[in-house]
Write a protein that holds these residues in place. Structure first.
Motif, short mmCIF file in Angstrom:
data_model
loop_
_atom_site.label_atom_id
_atom_site.label_comp_id
_atom_site.label_asym_id
_atom_site.label_seq_id
_atom_site.Cartn_x
_atom_site.Cartn_y
_atom_site.Cartn_z
N GLU A 119 -53.04 -32.33 34.54
CA GLU A 119 -51.96 -32.57 35.48
C GLU A 119 -50.60 -32.49 34.79
OE1 GLU A 119 -52.46 -36.01 38.17
OE2 GLU A 119 -50.28 -36.09 37.99
N ARG B 16 -48.77 -31.44 39.40
CA ARG B 16 -49.45 -30.18 39.72
C ARG B 16 -50.54 -29.93 38.69
NH1 ARG B 16 -46.16 -26.24 42.47
NH2 ARG B 16 -44.17 -27.14 43.09
N LYS B 17 -51.47 -29.04 39.09
CA LYS B 17 -52.50 -28.68 38.12
C LYS B 17 -51.92 -27.60 37.20
CE LYS B 17 -56.54 -29.69 40.84
NZ LYS B 17 -57.57 -29.15 41.70
N ASP C 188 -52.07 -24.07 38.23
CA ASP C 188 -51.17 -23.60 39.28
C ASP C 188 -49.81 -23.18 38.75
OD1 ASP C 188 -53.11 -24.06 41.13
OD2 ASP C 188 -52.43 -26.10 41.58
N ILE C 189 -49.47 -23.66 37.56
CA ILE C 189 -48.13 -23.33 37.04
C ILE C 189 -48.21 -22.46 35.77
CG2 ILE C 189 -47.00 -25.38 38.00
CD1 ILE C 189 -47.19 -26.34 34.91
N VAL D 275 -43.10 -20.13 40.26
CA VAL D 275 -43.80 -21.25 40.88
C VAL D 275 -43.29 -21.43 42.32
CG1 VAL D 275 -44.27 -23.73 40.73
CG2 VAL D 275 -44.24 -22.36 38.66
N ASP E 79 -45.34 -21.17 45.76
CA ASP E 79 -45.35 -22.27 46.72
C ASP E 79 -45.01 -21.77 48.12
OD1 ASP E 79 -46.02 -23.99 44.78
OD2 ASP E 79 -44.04 -24.91 44.52
#
Lengths: 308, 185
Positions: free
Chosen positions: A269, A273-274, A277-278, A300, A304
């Motif tokens: 984390e 966010r994970k 994901d970034i 990002v 999103d």
């Protein structure tokens, strides 16, 4: 823009330094404690350097500028034969290490000769994993201009060429240092040490350019912040490989296999966010390593907006 | 030792001259070389190196450089000319095996189970060793990609012509004429 500095002093009141770094929005990249002495590599906002300088003076420590800290650089020779290795490739790698970089030395499988010199797609992909590449070539101007340029024409990271003859300029490279060439002994004379300084300044210049580019579209998080989180993974903290986490300008290399730990890394984390994901998390061409390339803030945001 | 380099690029010429000099110093054979000529043509590409050697002293009998005395259980050798000590020791090891040769001091050797006759008849050939070292120096010097090679050698000179393409008759002829030139000095 961040500036990387090395604090070399004692452990007494070191927590005051850590707090100060945190307060000004900087990061600790690496700490090495030897008995009562400690070296701390840190990245701090450039404009706050005087504050850190004052603190270091107060603590009786030395503050050294290590412009290449937080980068991994590959030094490439045409082959691993004694005609090209170990001098001066190792000297250059060592010099870059003194400037704070993590360096890797690589010899091409078929880089020797003129018309026969070549680089494979695999070798190119390996070089592209690093922040910058230094190609160390030989003595013949004709050979370098007409043939050896092929070796670095499709490399996407900044390339610095080091060669013997005086050449005004070469295509496909960001910097060129001449006056080195083939050597059969270590570079230890005054003029050779000056040349090594010239090489590190040239590499620093290419890295500086890349840093500015990244600052124009900043990363979602600084790689150092992810480093701290990665250390929570047991396999990483217990890894016996030298420097299990290596910082890159736009991400990190973690020396645990992607196949086994890729998912675990992606689940970490970071600011709610994970990590998956970034950042783009992939296996490295170097067996047993995982590459993390952090996305920029814009990327990002764009992702999103697509999701919503 | 004189080194001549012929080539269109001044940096490469100076650099190869220095590389050869340093390599020969490393190997300790500078004094055994009279003259070296290199012809470098990067555009072809062609690399010719021709070396004229000094007389290495000729082959010598072991009895000329040492005193040999037969004793109980073997032969005692006392070296007179210490220049030959390492070569003599390695020759004895090669011929009789390490277990039979005992080096008592720097210049004294005891050969177990050997008669004086066995040792007196041995010969030391320094030229062969010099040639081996010279070839090693040349392999270190030649550009790595130049794998196509043609060699010419005589008692006093050796020439190596190297390229990475097929050697042309002109290149081979140039190598041969350089060899003759060095022999004729």
């Amino acid at each position: 823009m961040y500036k990387v500095l090395l604090f070399d002093g004692g452990v007494y009141r070191i927590n005051e330094l850590y707090e100060l770094i945190e307060d000004i929005g900087g990061f600790v990249i690496q700490k090495t404690t030897i008995q009562v002495m400690i070296t701390v590599t840190m990245a701090i906002p450039e404009e706050d350097q005087p504050i850190i300088e004052a603190k270091s003076r107060e603590l009786g420590a030395k503050l050294v500028d290590v412009p290449l800290a937080g980068t991994e650089i590959v030094v490439v020779g045409p082959t691993l034969g004694r005609h090209h290795m170990p001098h001066p490739i190792c000297d250059i790698a060592e010099q870059l290490r003194r400037y704070g970089a993590i360096t890797v030395v690589m010899g091409l499988a078929r880089g020797k000769g003129r018309a026969t010199a070549q680089i494979t797609a695999d070798e190119r992909a390996i070089i592209d994993e690093y922040d910058a590449a230094v190609f160390v070539l030989g003595n013949f101007k004709d050979c370098i201009i007409n043939d050896k340029v092929r070796l670095f024409q499709d490399i996407s990271v900044p390339v610095t060429v080091v060669c013997g003859p005086d050449i005004p300029g070469l295509p496909n490279c960001e910097a060129l240092v001449s006056g080195v060439g083939r050597k059969v002994e270590r570079m230890r004379r005054a003029e050779e040490i000056e040349k090594l300084e010239e090489v590190s300044t040239a590499v620093d210049m290419t890295i500086g350019k890349r840093r500015k580019e990244i600052d124009e579209d900043p990363l979602f998080v600084h790689p150092s912040e992810i480093k701290e989180r990665l250390e929570q993974i047991q396999a990483v903290s217990e890894s016996l490989r030298p420097a299990p986490i290596v910082l890159h300008l736009d991400g990190l290399r973690v020396k645990v296999p992607f196949e086994e730990y890729g998912n675990q890394i992606a689940e970490l984390e970071v600011y709610g966010r994970k990590l998956g994901d970034i950042a783009r998390i992939t296996g490295s061409r170097m067996k047993g390593s995982t590459l993390i390339r952090i996305m920029t803030e814009c990327e990002v945001k764009a992702r999103d907006s697509i999701k919503h | 030792m004189e080194i001549i380099v012929e080539g269109p690029e001044s940096f490469a010429n100076e650099s190869y001259s220095l590389l050869l000099e340093r390599t020969l110093v490393d190997m300790g054979i500078t004094t055994s070389i009279d003259k070296v000529k290199m012809i470098i043509r990067p555009a072809e590409p062609l690399f010719i190196i021709s070396i004229r050697m000094r007389k290495a002293g000729g082959s010598r009998m072991v009895s000329e450089i040492s005193t040999i005395e037969e004793r109980e259980g073997g032969t005692f050798i006392s070296i007179i000319d210490e220049n030959y000590a390492p070569r003599l020791l390695s020759l004895l090891w090669r011929t009789f095996g390490r277990e039979r040769i005992e080096q008592i001091t720097r210049l004294e050797i005891f050969a177990k189970g050997m008669t004086a006759g066995d040792i007196e008849s041995l010969r030391l050939d320094p030229e062969e060793e010099l040639k081996k070292k010279l070839l090693d120096a040349v392999w270190r010097l030649l550009p790595e990609g130049f794998k196509v090679r043609q060699e010419e050698a005589s008692e006093i000179a050796m020439t190596i012509t190297a390229t990475e393409r097929t050697l042309t008759p002109e290149q081979i002829a140039l190598g041969a004429s350089t060899q003759k030139e060095m022999e004729a000095l």
